[in-house]
Scaffold this motif. Structure first.
Motif, mmCIF file in Angstrom:
data_model
loop_
_atom_site.group_PDB
_atom_site.id
_atom_site.type_symbol
_atom_site.label_atom_id
_atom_site.label_comp_id
_atom_site.label_asym_id
_atom_site.label_seq_id
_atom_site.Cartn_x
_atom_site.Cartn_y
_atom_site.Cartn_z
ATOM 1 N N LEU A 272 0.816 -1.213 0.000
ATOM 2 C CA LEU A 272 0.000 0.000 0.000
ATOM 3 C C LEU A 272 0.849 1.262 0.000
ATOM 4 O O LEU A 272 0.618 2.191 -0.772
ATOM 5 C CB LEU A 272 -0.930 0.012 1.222
ATOM 6 N N ARG A 273 1.854 1.302 0.849
ATOM 7 C CA ARG A 273 2.667 2.501 0.997
ATOM 8 C C ARG A 273 3.681 2.668 -0.135
ATOM 9 O O ARG A 273 3.799 3.749 -0.717
ATOM 10 C CB ARG A 273 3.390 2.490 2.339
ATOM 11 N N ASN A 274 4.416 1.614 -0.449
ATOM 12 C CA ASN A 274 5.562 1.735 -1.362
ATOM 13 C C ASN A 274 5.229 1.503 -2.825
ATOM 14 O O ASN A 274 5.892 2.055 -3.696
ATOM 15 C CB ASN A 274 6.670 0.780 -0.942
ATOM 16 N N ARG A 275 4.237 0.696 -3.104
ATOM 17 C CA ARG A 275 3.915 0.393 -4.500
ATOM 18 C C ARG A 275 2.710 1.181 -5.004
ATOM 19 O O ARG A 275 2.643 1.523 -6.173
ATOM 20 C CB ARG A 275 3.688 -1.096 -4.688
ATOM 21 N N LEU B 199 -0.245 4.797 -1.154
ATOM 22 C CA LEU B 199 -1.314 5.051 -0.186
ATOM 23 C C LEU B 199 -0.705 5.036 1.203
ATOM 24 O O LEU B 199 -0.486 3.984 1.795
ATOM 25 C CB LEU B 199 -2.411 3.985 -0.326
ATOM 26 N N THR B 200 -0.437 6.222 1.733
ATOM 27 C CA THR B 200 0.344 6.329 2.963
ATOM 28 C C THR B 200 -0.494 6.521 4.220
ATOM 29 O O THR B 200 0.028 6.846 5.276
ATOM 30 C CB THR B 200 1.353 7.483 2.849
ATOM 31 N N GLY B 201 -1.803 6.304 4.137
ATOM 32 C CA GLY B 201 -2.662 6.461 5.307
ATOM 33 C C GLY B 201 -2.387 5.433 6.388
ATOM 34 O O GLY B 201 -2.441 5.737 7.572
ATOM 35 N N ALA B 202 -2.112 4.201 5.990
ATOM 36 C CA ALA B 202 -1.773 3.156 6.959
ATOM 37 C C ALA B 202 -0.320 3.359 7.379
ATOM 38 O O ALA B 202 0.561 3.536 6.532
ATOM 39 C CB ALA B 202 -1.960 1.771 6.347
ATOM 40 N N LEU C 99 0.389 -7.687 8.950
ATOM 41 C CA LEU C 99 0.345 -9.133 9.163
ATOM 42 C C LEU C 99 -0.205 -9.907 7.976
ATOM 43 O O LEU C 99 -0.246 -11.133 7.995
ATOM 44 C CB LEU C 99 -0.504 -9.465 10.394
ATOM 45 N N VAL C 100 -0.622 -9.199 6.933
ATOM 46 C CA VAL C 100 -1.217 -9.818 5.741
ATOM 47 C C VAL C 100 -0.251 -9.642 4.586
ATOM 48 O O VAL C 100 0.362 -8.593 4.429
ATOM 49 C CB VAL C 100 -2.571 -9.138 5.421
ATOM 50 N N LEU C 101 -0.137 -10.643 3.755
ATOM 51 C CA LEU C 101 0.724 -10.551 2.579
ATOM 52 C C LEU C 101 -0.003 -9.840 1.442
ATOM 53 O O LEU C 101 -1.192 -10.078 1.224
ATOM 54 C CB LEU C 101 1.163 -11.937 2.115
ATOM 55 N N GLY C 102 0.717 -8.996 0.727
ATOM 56 C CA GLY C 102 0.141 -8.316 -0.419
ATOM 57 C C GLY C 102 -0.349 -9.278 -1.473
ATOM 58 O O GLY C 102 -1.357 -9.062 -2.128
ATOM 59 N N ALA C 103 0.349 -10.401 -1.625
ATOM 60 C CA ALA C 103 -0.019 -11.403 -2.627
ATOM 61 C C ALA C 103 -1.362 -12.048 -2.317
ATOM 62 O O ALA C 103 -1.998 -12.611 -3.222
ATOM 63 C CB ALA C 103 1.073 -12.473 -2.699
#
Length: 70
Positions: free
Chosen positions: A29-32, A35-38, A63-67
């Protein structure tokens, strides 16, 4: 490791990204996706700073994988 291509819906928009199999949803979310809210707080799911809603459930994105979002 080879990157995995994932297509999912974020905030009502279809997005596609490539991520490593061990990359957290928070990092995606943040790096790809920019979306920097989290935010990363504890990295163990205790503080809730990285909380997002996935399929109607509140989860700690560290704790969740992006995949898993595909």
């Amino acid at each position: 490791m080879s990157a995995l291509l994932v297509e999912t819906t974020v905030n009502g928009d279809t997005v596609e990204f490539a991520c490593q199999p061990d990359e957290s949803l928070l990092d995606v979310l943040r790096n790809r996706l920019g979306l920097t809210g989290a935010k990363e707080g504890c990295g163990t799911g205790d503080c809730g700073a990285c909380s997002v809603i996935v399929d109607g459930r509140l989860v700690c994105s560290c704790l969740v994988l992006g995949a898993e979002m595909g």
